[in-house]
Scaffold this active site. Structure first.
Site, short mmCIF file in Angstrom:
data_model
loop_
_atom_site.label_atom_id
_atom_site.label_comp_id
_atom_site.label_asym_id
_atom_site.label_seq_id
_atom_site.Cartn_x
_atom_site.Cartn_y
_atom_site.Cartn_z
CG PHE A 160 -2.11 1.07 1.29
CD1 PHE A 160 -2.83 2.29 0.44
CD2 PHE A 160 -1.40 1.86 2.37
CE1 PHE A 160 -3.63 3.09 0.45
CE2 PHE A 160 -2.78 3.48 2.76
CZ PHE A 160 -3.35 3.65 1.74
CD GLN A 161 -0.66 6.01 1.51
OE1 GLN A 161 -0.14 5.98 2.09
NE2 GLN A 161 -1.43 6.78 0.76
CE LYS A 210 4.85 3.97 10.21
NZ LYS A 210 3.34 3.25 9.96
CG MET A 525 2.82 31.74 -23.31
SD MET A 525 3.76 33.26 -24.01
CE MET A 525 4.66 33.77 -22.18
#
Ligand SMILES: Cc1ncc(C[n+]2csc(CCOP(=O)(O)OP(=O)(O)O)c2C)c(N)n1
Ligand SMILES: [Mg+2]
Length: 615
Positions: A160-161, A210, A525
């Site tokens: 996850f992530q 982590k 622009m």
């Protein structure tokens, strides 16, 4: 968060805790409480004296580096680092979006002259930083990015992530690191911080799994140190300096071109002394704006695609170009074969990789800008005989003045707004911008006299840079005790839409900034290019409708003002500048106004157009 996400996040976090506490085996059913660690011991100044975890070592490294403020967004994988920030002397500004965090850190670094720091969690947090990291990389801005990562044992599992942040950012960082050890991580963060500003600056990144930030350590963290041997030699080769000095003495039409490297190298004083002592006219690149005062008689302002006609004429006719701290970007040079065609080129740069990369260097002087400029000043025994050339430059200045028309029957001109702010503010005012026409007008119609006052996105051209950059610039000025300095963001309506959520940060933190939206209800622009090169087909460039930015600002809790006419400009500018907090002025400007002069892409700088039919 979807139903599907939630259990995943819990599982990944649990794994991290376990990895930290029992050497990596995953025990199902452990709770988030397993992650809790004791607050670190702190000295009287708040600094962590003896880190006990990797996360504390990361924060101790930031403290040892003297970091005042980090910009970021919380999230699962970076939580241990945030937890260690609790009570730290390192302040933190919670941004609305990680892109904002990266731009704020970048601008903080530009204004403060030391690396800005941004933080994000793994996965989308890290990928949201990417635009800001790439922006800093293109503009050689020192910045440190810290990203959370899934625990090491999950890496490669599509956890996850999980994103391969090191892989994604390798091409857009000066260097990046995957932290592998709680004992080493403090040193790694210090090294990444120091490396970002050593020699040619650039962004560095440390990816922090982590388990590493939760892991135990008893290693003390010292002052940040770049790897041995990375400090470049400041002096250029004396023989080359002597040869370049001879070329300068013999030149009839010498010209300085000061780039962003002059500002980053802290060489503005040396650059001023060099040009003034030798009577050599000066142009700058866009990133070099502020390196030399634009109100000095020698200054021809900035050159390139939308640079002044007189700067581009001088570049096209010089016989000796003294280019310092520039990478000769194509927006500066136009076509290489027509760039400074008569010139011998002296190229001073700290990065040998820039020598003869885009423009051939006849005199390559690799070294620190300030040191080499002093070497050159000392080596030139007689100033070049350039009186006629200076007169010629003055004649070009008169022939191609930076002007714009203000007919009664046309709406408010954006250039007028820029000039009104310039008149109402002091020389030390910091200007930030988005990207588009408004950026060019902010560069053209403001007279910059000091380095680190022009803060913009050059190489990457990132719409949305302006507001978060104003946040970072404001924090840098406040941290330096310069609360009285003004910070003005000139934004386009399109650019503002990309990052306007950062207004919430400016309100929450009570940051005194003024956003001047030059609202033409166009991707201006692009509309200008469509008119010039695509027979006026306005495909996807006309918004035709925009929110009322003044009301939007009020909804955020900022001051909001709307301006339609010339007569309202001065009062609105004063009101916004005097307001103690963020103010937004929605200037409804002429949607048809164009930016000139213009050298078309790859064109000859001497052939700049002053109107569309000259293109
Ligand atoms: C993130 C990003 N997307 C697209 C572009 C391409 N682009 C360059 S200028 C521009 C127009 C910007 O519009 P606005 O902010 O309103 O500025 P204006 O030109 O109207 O002053 C666009 C879309 C870009 N530079 N950056
Ligand atoms: Mg616009």
């Amino acid at each position: 968060m979807t139903d599907r996400d939630e259990p995943h996040e819990t599982t990944a976090a649990d794994g991290a805790a376990d990895a930290a506490t029992d050497g990596g085996t995953t025990a199902a059913g452990s709770t988030a409480a397993d992650e809790a660690t004791e607050p670190p011991e702190r000295a009287d100044d708040g600094a962590i004296s003896a880190p006990t975890t990797g996360a504390e070592a990361v924060v101790a490294a930031l403290e040892a580096a003297g970091v005042d403020t980090a910009f970021g967004v919380q999230g699962g994988a970076i939580m241990p680092v945030y937890d260690a920030l609790y009570g730290s002397s390192v302040g933190h500004v919670t941004m609305a979006h990680e892109q904002g965090a990266a731009h704020a850190a970048d601008a903080y670094g530009v204004v403060a002259g030391e690396p800005g720091v941004c933080m994000a969690t793994s996965g989308p947090g890290a990928t949201n930083l990417v635009t800001g990291i790439a922006d800093a990389d293109m503009d050689s801005d020192a910045m440190l990015a810290l990203t959370g990562q899934v625990p090491t044992e999950f890496v490669g599992n599509d956890a996850f992530q999980e994103t391969d942040t090191v892989g994604v950012t390798t091409p857009i960082t000066k260097h990046n690191y995957f932290a592998g050890d709680a004992d080493e991580v403090g040193e790694t963060v210090g090294e990444a911080f120091a490396l970002s500003s050593v020699g040619r600056p650039g962004p560095t990144l440390v990816d922090l799994p982590k388990d590493v930030t939760l892991g135990d350590t008893d290693r003390e963290v010292g002052a940040p140190e770049a790897p041995a041997g990375t400090e470049p030699v400041p002096e250029a080769n004396e023989e080359y300096v002597a040869a370049a000095a001879e070329a300068i003495e013999a030149a009839e039409r010498p010209l300085c071109l000061f780039g962003g490297g002059v500002i980053k190298g802290g060489a503005s004083a040396e650059a001023r002394r060099f040009a003034r002592e030798l009577g050599i006219p000066v142009t700058t690149t866009m990133p070099g704006i502020g390196s030399f005062p634009e109100d000095d008689d020698l200054c021809l302002s900035w050159a390139g695609m939308h640079g002044t006609g007189y700067a581009n004429m001088a570049i096209s006719h010089t016989d000796c170009l003294i280019a310092v701290g520039t990478r000769f970007d194509d927006r500066l040079t136009g076509g290489i074969e027509t760039f400074a065609p008569d010139a011998e080129v002296i190229h001073v740069d700290i990065d040998p990789a820039e020598i003869s990369k885009n423009v051939h260097a006849d005199y390559p002087l690799v070294g620190d800008a300030a040191t080499v400029l002093d070497q050159l000043t000392a080596a030139v025994s007689e100033a070049p005989d350039a009186a006629d050339w200076r007169d010629q430059c003055t004649a070009w200045r008169e022939e191609y003045p930076m002007t714009y028309a203000t007919p009664d029957d046309e709406p408010l001109k954006p250039q007028f707004v820029v000039e009104a702010f310039d008149e109402a503010t002091d020389d030390d005012t910091i200007v930030t911008t988005g990207v588009g026409q408004h950026q060019m007008w902010a560069a053209q119609f403001w007279t910059y006299t000091e380095p680190r006052t022009w803060v913009s996105s050059h190489g990457l051209g990132t719409m949305g840079y302006g507001l978060p950059a104003a946040v970072g610039a404001r924090v840098a000025a406040d941290n330096a005790g310069d609360e009285d300095r003004d910070v003005v963001c000139f934004d386009g309506d399109g650019s503002f839409l990309m990052t306007l959520q950062e207004l919430s940060v400016a309100v929450r933190e009570n940051l005194d900034i003024t956003v001047a939206v030059l609202n033409n209800e166009y991707i201006g622009m692009v509309r200008q290019w469509q008119d010039a090169f695509f027979e006026g087909r306005h495909m996807a460039s006309e918004y035709g409708w925009m929110p009322e930015f003044d009301k939007l600002a009020e909804a955020f809790g900022a001051k909001g003002i709307a301006v339609d006419d010339y007569g309202e400009v001065a009062d609105a500018v004063t009101e916004a500048l005097e307001y103690d907090g963020p103010a937004v002025i929605d200037f409804h400007v002429d949607p048809q106004e164009n930016v000139y002069p213009m050298v078309p892409s790859g064109g000859d700088n001497a052939q700049f157009a002053l109107t569309e039919d000259q293109l």
